[in-house]
Design a protein around this motif. Structure first.
Motif, PDB file in Angstrom:
ATOM      1  N   SER A  18      24.262   3.148  17.128  1.00 42.97           N
ATOM      2  CA  SER A  18      25.576   3.763  16.984  1.00 42.97           C
ATOM      3  C   SER A  18      25.912   4.825  16.184  1.00 42.97           C
ATOM      4  N   ILE A  19      24.992   5.067  14.946  1.00 39.42           N
ATOM      5  CA  ILE A  19      25.087   5.828  14.043  1.00 39.42           C
ATOM      6  C   ILE A  19      24.338   6.899  14.419  1.00 39.42           C
ATOM      7  N   ARG A  20      22.956   6.855  14.937  1.00 32.23           N
ATOM      8  CA  ARG A  20      22.074   8.087  15.310  1.00 32.23           C
ATOM      9  C   ARG A  20      22.794   8.663  16.599  1.00 32.23           C
ATOM     10  N   GLN A  21      23.390   7.959  17.228  1.00 31.54           N
ATOM     11  CA  GLN A  21      24.228   8.670  18.431  1.00 31.54           C
ATOM     12  C   GLN A  21      25.604   9.394  17.854  1.00 31.54           C
ATOM     13  N   GLY A  22      25.861   9.177  16.591  1.00 33.97           N
ATOM     14  CA  GLY A  22      26.924  10.017  15.884  1.00 33.97           C
ATOM     15  C   GLY A  22      28.190   9.453  16.507  1.00 33.97           C
ATOM     16  N   HIS A  23      28.277   8.000  16.939  1.00 38.97           N
ATOM     17  CA  HIS A  23      29.476   7.423  16.864  1.00 38.97           C
ATOM     18  C   HIS A  23      30.197   6.738  15.911  1.00 38.97           C
ATOM     19  N   HIS A  24      29.274   6.458  14.941  1.00 36.56           N
ATOM     20  CA  HIS A  24      29.739   6.006  13.503  1.00 36.56           C
ATOM     21  C   HIS A  24      29.405   6.839  12.394  1.00 36.56           C
ATOM     22  N   ARG A  25      30.285   7.260  11.849  1.00 34.40           N
ATOM     23  CA  ARG A  25      30.148   8.233  10.603  1.00 34.40           C
ATOM     24  C   ARG A  25      30.728   7.469   9.422  1.00 34.40           C
ATOM     25  N   SER A  26      31.450   6.451   9.468  1.00 32.85           N
ATOM     26  CA  SER A  26      32.442   6.113   8.311  1.00 32.85           C
ATOM     27  C   SER A  26      31.569   5.073   7.509  1.00 32.85           C
ATOM     28  N   ALA A  27      32.331   4.334   6.533  1.00 33.64           N
ATOM     29  CA  ALA A  27      31.525   3.485   5.638  1.00 33.64           C
ATOM     30  C   ALA A  27      30.963   2.364   6.470  1.00 33.64           C
ATOM     31  N   THR A  28      29.826   1.523   5.888  1.00 32.66           N
ATOM     32  CA  THR A  28      29.181   0.491   6.655  1.00 32.66           C
ATOM     33  C   THR A  28      29.903  -0.840   6.472  1.00 32.66           C
ATOM     34  N   SER A  29      30.781  -0.903   5.479  1.00 30.86           N
ATOM     35  CA  SER A  29      31.010  -2.476   5.432  1.00 30.86           C
ATOM     36  C   SER A  29      31.947  -2.915   6.487  1.00 30.86           C
ATOM     37  N   ASN A  30      31.693  -4.156   6.829  1.00 33.73           N
ATOM     38  CA  ASN A  30      32.285  -4.901   8.012  1.00 33.73           C
ATOM     39  C   ASN A  30      31.556  -4.274   9.493  1.00 33.73           C
ATOM     40  N   LEU A  31      30.404  -3.403   9.331  1.00 37.03           N
ATOM     41  CA  LEU A  31      29.652  -3.053  10.302  1.00 37.03           C
ATOM     42  C   LEU A  31      28.245  -4.080  10.218  1.00 37.03           C
ATOM     43  N   ALA A  32      28.052  -4.728  11.310  1.00 35.72           N
ATOM     44  CA  ALA A  32      26.922  -5.706  11.687  1.00 35.72           C
ATOM     45  C   ALA A  32      27.158  -6.852  10.450  1.00 35.72           C
ATOM     46  N   PRO A  33      28.253  -7.658  10.685  1.00 32.21           N
ATOM     47  CA  PRO A  33      28.579  -8.537   9.833  1.00 32.21           C
ATOM     48  C   PRO A  33      27.287  -9.771   9.777  1.00 32.21           C
ATOM     49  N   GLY A  34      26.819  -9.954   8.487  1.00 33.04           N
ATOM     50  CA  GLY A  34      25.624 -10.999   8.491  1.00 33.04           C
ATOM     51  C   GLY A  34      24.529 -10.338   8.203  1.00 33.04           C
ATOM     52  N   TYR A  35      24.122  -8.917   8.330  1.00 29.86           N
ATOM     53  CA  TYR A  35      23.062  -8.348   8.165  1.00 29.86           C
ATOM     54  C   TYR A  35      23.185  -7.618   6.811  1.00 29.86           C
ATOM     55  N   VAL A  36      21.764  -7.565   6.376  1.00 29.67           N
ATOM     56  CA  VAL A  36      21.618  -6.877   5.162  1.00 29.67           C
ATOM     57  C   VAL A  36      21.792  -5.478   5.341  1.00 29.67           C
ATOM     58  N   GLN A  37      22.510  -4.941   4.342  1.00 26.39           N
ATOM     59  CA  GLN A  37      22.528  -3.328   3.976  1.00 26.39           C
ATOM     60  C   GLN A  37      22.001  -3.053   2.758  1.00 26.39           C
ATOM     61  N   ALA A  38      21.477  -2.105   2.819  1.00 19.77           N
ATOM     62  CA  ALA A  38      20.367  -1.570   1.559  1.00 19.77           C
ATOM     63  C   ALA A  38      20.983  -0.138   0.899  1.00 19.77           C
ATOM     64  N   ASN A  39      20.609  -0.054  -0.114  1.00 22.26           N
ATOM     65  CA  ASN A  39      20.657   0.966  -0.928  1.00 22.26           C
ATOM     66  C   ASN A  39      19.525   1.937  -0.710  1.00 22.26           C
ATOM     67  N   LEU A  40      19.844   3.395  -0.507  1.00 23.96           N
ATOM     68  CA  LEU A  40      18.545   4.080  -0.025  1.00 23.96           C
ATOM     69  C   LEU A  40      18.285   5.245  -1.058  1.00 23.96           C
ATOM     70  N   ALA A  41      16.818   5.457  -1.622  1.00 21.30           N
ATOM     71  CA  ALA A  41      16.623   6.535  -2.470  1.00 21.30           C
ATOM     72  C   ALA A  41      15.210   7.171  -1.639  1.00 21.30           C
ATOM     73  N   ILE A  42      15.215   8.312  -1.457  1.00 18.72           N
ATOM     74  CA  ILE A  42      14.143   9.027  -0.790  1.00 18.72           C
ATOM     75  C   ILE A  42      13.582  10.228  -2.142  1.00 18.72           C
ATOM     76  N   LEU A  43      12.300  10.148  -2.274  1.00 19.73           N
ATOM     77  CA  LEU A  43      11.749  11.043  -3.271  1.00 19.73           C
ATOM     78  C   LEU A  43      10.461  11.510  -2.831  1.00 19.73           C
ATOM     79  N   PRO A  44      10.050  12.344  -3.653  1.00 18.10           N
ATOM     80  CA  PRO A  44       8.755  13.129  -3.285  1.00 18.10           C
ATOM     81  C   PRO A  44       7.391  12.192  -3.719  1.00 18.10           C
ATOM     82  N   ALA A  45       6.372  12.206  -2.810  1.00 26.72           N
ATOM     83  CA  ALA A  45       5.405  11.261  -2.973  1.00 26.72           C
ATOM     84  C   ALA A  45       4.883  11.289  -4.535  1.00 26.72           C
ATOM     85  N   SER A  46       4.903  12.573  -5.138  1.00 29.34           N
ATOM     86  CA  SER A  46       4.408  12.558  -6.429  1.00 29.34           C
ATOM     87  C   SER A  46       5.075  11.799  -7.550  1.00 29.34           C
ATOM     88  N   LEU A  47       6.272  11.277  -7.090  1.00 27.50           N
ATOM     89  CA  LEU A  47       6.970  10.435  -8.045  1.00 27.50           C
ATOM     90  C   LEU A  47       6.903   9.000  -7.686  1.00 27.50           C
TER      91      LEU A  47
END
Lengths: 266, 266
Positions: A18-47
């Protein structure tokens, strides 16, 4: 995580579609109850090695759920068919430690040397608390949890360093004891609290003025209980000033196919 | 407990032999390190069902380790070759709820209708705390733990009732969190604390004046942590005023063949 736990029709998978298709752009609390949500960090391989060491040395604020290889847009151990460039509703792009603004899609900034880190988030243990009838004020009142910069240092690794950030939830003592028992069972989403009671013992001057999130009312007979917080690695990344880094926008998390209950003792 | 865990040469067995032969008549702390010591209650069979119900309804203060059949002087599941009349260094005889004095031997007062109850004791979890480097003040200072009558009612069963008695150990918050984690693993020796912090919330007026045991110094930065205490069933027995009852003298415990580590999650 065993493969059979992940099916294409998990609520987490449906949420990401739903997010990929642009249908959901708001905060994710209450989305997919019971499923783990994760913090995201993306860094260059050098670090990546230094950041992995930072997480390994500071597991309470930085519990790693999954790490990609460089340039890989998937994290198959936690999310089937993931495209990390499109499947989170909102990202923040950082250059040299400064926020460049929000993005809804990473395809224009993606590079083949980027490594993705998924880090456990307190949403999972909050659900476990509520399931055990331990009230969680920030959920009851539908505001962001209060977060504070402490005087507890993290163990530095390369350019990654800085103080531990904590989240605070006020509770009666009997509920705090239950909360310590329950969150101890979830080491991959920050585990047990690191402190309760007097905030000045961990360098917090004024509970009414959180460094992140919203203020929280503390009622008579309640004590503040402090957990290590996933803002700690974000703060360490900012201070490391990588040429490029990407995080989720707070509250707009990576929804996975893991069940919260699957994180027990994991 | 499986039979193979109990051997004739356990330190617990050797301690009981020494007591039976009159070589050891002092308190049992530091006797048979690593072995479970138990609170003792002996009651007429006519009251056994009510007392069993009382323990079942109040498992935190009254965790039952073993119960004999009427007249049986043994408890084979926890102590090989036990003679409960001779194997505890000091007993207290009660008649109609009043202490009649100490005894070193029950053979002259034994009756064929007496039922023996062995109840878990905090010695076991104190050892687990020390093993995890959580300081325990009453052990460091070699005095009795402070105990208090609370305003928390027990669930009555027949003539057995009364307020919960708690023991108190002062700790820094970080140690209290560890202590909650550790003692949660030992439900048969009182388990997790029932309260920490403000004593007035559980009806304790003055921490400096314990109802049983010795006063305990509380240092700056420490909070009092309260566990349900094995004095609760003794107090319930006294208020039930049975025609005859026998308890151990506080500190002069029944030494068993169980290892403290065997009580984890048991």
């Amino acid at each position: 995580m065993s493969a059979q736990a992940i099916t294409t029709d998990s609520l987490g998978y449906l949420a990401r579609q739903s997010i990929r298709q642009g249908h959901h752009r708001s905060a994710t609390s209450n989305l997919a109850p019971g499923y783990v949500q994760a913090n995201l960090a993306i860094l260059p391989a050098s670090l990546a090695t230094d950041f992995l060491r930072f997480c390994q040395q500071n597991p309470k604020p930085c519990p790693l759920l999954a790490v990609s290889s460089a340039g890989d847009i998937s994290l198959p151990s936690i999310a089937k068919n993931l495209d990390i460039r499109t499947d989170v509703p909102r990202y923040v792009l950082w250059r040299n430690g400064e926020a460049m603004g929000d993005l809804e899609d990473l395809r224009t900034v993606w590079r083949e040397d980027l490594v993705t880190f998924a880090i456990g988030c307190s949403f999972s243990f909050e659900q476990a608390l509520l399931s055990a009838r331990v009230p969680v004020r920030n959920i009851e009142q539908n505001h962001n949890v209060s977060m504070y910069i402490t005087n507890i240092p993290t163990q530095a690794a390369g350019p990654f360093s800085g103080p531990m950030v904590v989240s605070m939830r006020p509770m009666k003592a009997a509920d705090a004891i239950k909360a310590i028992q329950i969150t101890s069972r979830y080491p991959s989403v920050h585990g047990a609290p690191i402190h309760f009671g007097d905030p000045s013992e961990i360098g917090i001057k004024d509970l009414d003025r959180p460094d992140y999130g919203d203020p929280t009312e503390i009622r008579s007979g309640e004590v503040p209980v402090f957990w290590a917080c996933g803002v700690t690695p974000q703060s360490a990344i900012r201070s490391a000033k990588p040429e490029i880094s990407i995080t989720h926008k707070p509250g707009y998390m990576l929804v996975t196919d893991l069940l919260n209950v699957e994180l027990e003792f994991r």
